[in-house]
Design a protein around this motif. Structure first.
Motif, short mmCIF file in Angstrom:
data_model
loop_
_atom_site.label_atom_id
_atom_site.label_comp_id
_atom_site.label_asym_id
_atom_site.label_seq_id
_atom_site.Cartn_x
_atom_site.Cartn_y
_atom_site.Cartn_z
N HIS A 1 0.81 -1.10 0.10
CA HIS A 1 -0.01 -0.08 -0.19
C HIS A 1 0.85 1.15 0.14
N ASN A 2 2.08 1.08 0.01
CA ASN A 2 3.06 2.28 -0.13
C ASN A 2 2.90 3.20 1.04
N PHE A 3 2.75 2.58 2.15
CA PHE A 3 2.52 3.40 3.39
C PHE A 3 1.39 4.45 3.28
N GLY A 4 0.39 4.17 2.44
CA GLY A 4 -0.70 5.13 2.36
C GLY A 4 -0.32 6.42 1.47
N MET A 5 0.70 6.47 0.98
CA MET A 5 1.09 7.65 -0.07
C MET A 5 0.83 7.34 -1.36
N ALA A 6 -0.42 8.07 -1.90
CA ALA A 6 -0.89 7.68 -3.32
C ALA A 6 -0.01 8.24 -4.08
N ARG A 7 -0.18 7.69 -5.52
CA ARG A 7 0.56 8.16 -6.85
C ARG A 7 -0.76 8.95 -7.50
N PRO A 8 -0.39 9.33 -8.63
CA PRO A 8 -1.57 10.19 -9.33
C PRO A 8 -2.87 9.24 -9.75
N GLU A 9 -2.26 7.88 -9.90
CA GLU A 9 -3.54 6.90 -10.35
C GLU A 9 -4.29 6.78 -9.19
N ALA B 1 -26.54 8.95 -7.51
CA ALA B 1 -27.08 9.55 -6.22
C ALA B 1 -26.61 8.85 -4.89
N ILE B 2 -25.35 8.59 -4.67
CA ILE B 2 -24.89 7.65 -3.60
C ILE B 2 -23.98 8.59 -2.70
N PRO B 3 -23.96 8.72 -1.40
CA PRO B 3 -23.30 9.50 -0.57
C PRO B 3 -21.80 8.95 -0.37
N VAL B 4 -20.95 9.87 -0.09
CA VAL B 4 -19.45 9.55 -0.17
C VAL B 4 -18.76 9.67 1.11
N LEU B 5 -18.17 8.56 1.41
CA LEU B 5 -17.42 8.50 2.92
C LEU B 5 -16.12 8.43 2.59
N THR B 6 -15.13 9.41 2.99
CA THR B 6 -13.70 9.40 2.59
C THR B 6 -12.76 9.15 4.09
N LEU B 7 -11.76 8.07 4.32
CA LEU B 7 -11.04 7.84 5.45
C LEU B 7 -9.60 8.49 5.15
N VAL B 8 -9.30 9.46 5.68
CA VAL B 8 -7.84 9.97 5.41
C VAL B 8 -7.03 9.56 6.60
N ASP B 9 -5.82 9.03 5.88
CA ASP B 9 -4.85 8.70 6.63
C ASP B 9 -3.30 8.55 6.16
N THR B 10 -2.65 9.43 5.75
CA THR B 10 -1.58 9.52 4.64
C THR B 10 -0.57 10.55 5.44
N ALA B 11 0.90 10.35 5.14
CA ALA B 11 1.71 11.28 5.70
C ALA B 11 1.86 12.34 4.63
N GLY B 12 1.15 12.08 3.48
CA GLY B 12 1.32 13.08 1.97
C GLY B 12 1.27 12.11 0.91
N ALA B 13 0.98 12.73 -0.15
CA ALA B 13 1.11 12.17 -1.82
C ALA B 13 2.41 11.64 -1.77
N TYR B 14 2.63 10.64 -2.28
CA TYR B 14 3.92 10.16 -2.90
C TYR B 14 4.60 10.92 -3.72
N PRO B 15 5.97 11.50 -3.11
CA PRO B 15 6.84 12.29 -4.10
C PRO B 15 7.90 11.60 -4.87
N GLY B 16 7.65 10.43 -5.47
CA GLY B 16 8.65 9.88 -6.26
C GLY B 16 8.62 10.44 -7.72
N ILE B 17 9.84 10.28 -8.57
CA ILE B 17 9.93 10.75 -9.73
C ILE B 17 8.90 10.49 -10.68
N GLY B 18 8.41 9.00 -10.78
CA GLY B 18 7.30 8.57 -11.53
C GLY B 18 6.10 9.30 -11.20
N ALA B 19 5.72 9.54 -10.05
CA ALA B 19 4.67 9.90 -9.47
C ALA B 19 4.65 11.46 -10.26
N GLU B 20 5.66 12.17 -10.03
CA GLU B 20 5.64 13.53 -10.63
C GLU B 20 5.50 13.75 -12.21
N GLU B 21 6.35 12.71 -12.63
CA GLU B 21 6.17 12.64 -14.27
C GLU B 21 4.70 12.42 -14.66
#
Length: 317
Positions: free
Chosen positions: A127-135, A151-171
């Motif tokens: 899960h990459n420590f909860g750090m998401a990439r663009p995808e 018409a379905i409600p949305v629930l989000t569960l937030v738990d991340t140190a931040g978005a993944y800062p790798g080169i591929g993610a930036e590209e």
């Protein structure tokens, strides 16, 4: 045995004594030490309650990152029935840092989007420590669009140190993906509730937390940058993270005062990692109450309320 944090040493010592006495009590030459065990258990409970009543921002940061703290999948498994995960962003790939799909909360359809850190080494790597990439953020947008279509409600569960800062993610357009996800949140015409369950780190968090109601667990943190990264920028010394945590006002109590969040969800004494099921059930009650408050609003009103809420942050400071 719990994983004890540094500041919990007084409690760790007392609970260690309790364990040793219970071994004596149940041993071959059993001795009645019931009264002593009860006395130590009371001292341990009181010490724990006293510690957690006056946590510093840095101590709250440690609690928010506790390895035993329940993660996104724990909440989904406890609260959501008939959950069907949906994978992939339909542009590039699947991102396991973000769990998303549809299920039922109390029998009612709900879309769930959450950041999963993983509970052991193998899961954390997956899960990459909860750090998401663009995808991951593009997958979140796809789920939000589906939720609005039906018409379905949305629930989000937030738990991340931040978005993944790798080169591929930036590209692949990390900043653009975060911006698109934030925009999708703002434009939703269905109720959206976000719950910060651990770390809410920077744009990686706000991308799925721009909701009608933002709830935050009592010992979670929410900040524009991690304390370590802030200390590295300000003083080129990550060891001064404690000072940055104090200065940035990252606790739920501070953020409630600033109007960044809407409610603080109380945790069991000693943190939710000590009583995960009790803590998750209490969080669920708060989520239900938030959705109930939004039930009477139509799509345009929900969208307008969400935008006005975030535009108003900081006006009265």
């Amino acid at each position: 045995m719990h994983n004890y944090l540094d500041f919990e040493k007084p409690v760790a010592d007392l609970e260690g004594q309790i364990i040793e006495l219970k071994k004596i009590e149940g041993g071959k030459d059993a001795v009645d030490v019931t009264d002593e065990i009860q006395r130590l258990e009371k001292r341990s409970r009181d010490a724990l309650a006293d510690l957690y009543r006056k946590l510093t921002p840095w101590q709250k940061t440690q609690v928010a990152r506790h390895p035993d703290r329940p993660h996104c999948l724990n909440y989904i498994n406890r609260l959501i029935t008939d959950f069907v995960p949906l994978a992939g962003d339909r542009f590039y790939a699947e991102d396991y840092a973000i769990i998303s799909g549809f299920g039922r909360l109390d029998g009612q359809p709900i879309a769930v989007i959450g950041q999963e850190k993983g509970s052991d080494t193998q899961a954390r790597l997956k899960h990459n420590f909860g750090m998401a990439r663009p995808e991951g953020y593009r997958k979140a947008v796809r789920i939000m669009e589906l939720a609005e279509r039906f018409a379905i409600p949305v629930l989000t569960l937030v738990d991340t140190a931040g978005a993944y800062p790798g080169i591929g993610a930036e590209e692949r357009g990390q900043a653009e993906a975060i911006a698109r996800s934030t925009e999708a949140c703002l434009n939703l015409k269905v109720p959206m509730v976000s719950l910060v369950i651990g770390e809410g780190g920077s744009g990686g968090a706000i991308a799925i937390a721009t909701a009608n109601r933002v709830l935050m667990l009592e010992h979670a943190i929410y900040s524009v940058i991690s304390p370590e990264a802030g200390a590295s920028i300000l003083w080129r010394d990550a060891t001064r993270a404690r000072d940055v945590a104090q200065a940035m006002k990252i606790t739920a109590q501070d953020l409630m005062g600033f109007g960044v969040i809407d409610a603080i969800v109380e945790e069991p004494v000693g943190g939710i990692h000590r009583s995960p099921e009790e803590g998750i059930d209490n969080a669920a009650d708060n989520v239900r109450a938030a959705f109930a408050e939004l039930a009477s609003l139509d799509g345009e009103a929900l969208r307008r309320q969400r935008r006005e809420k975030f535009l108003a942050i900081g006006r009265n400071l």
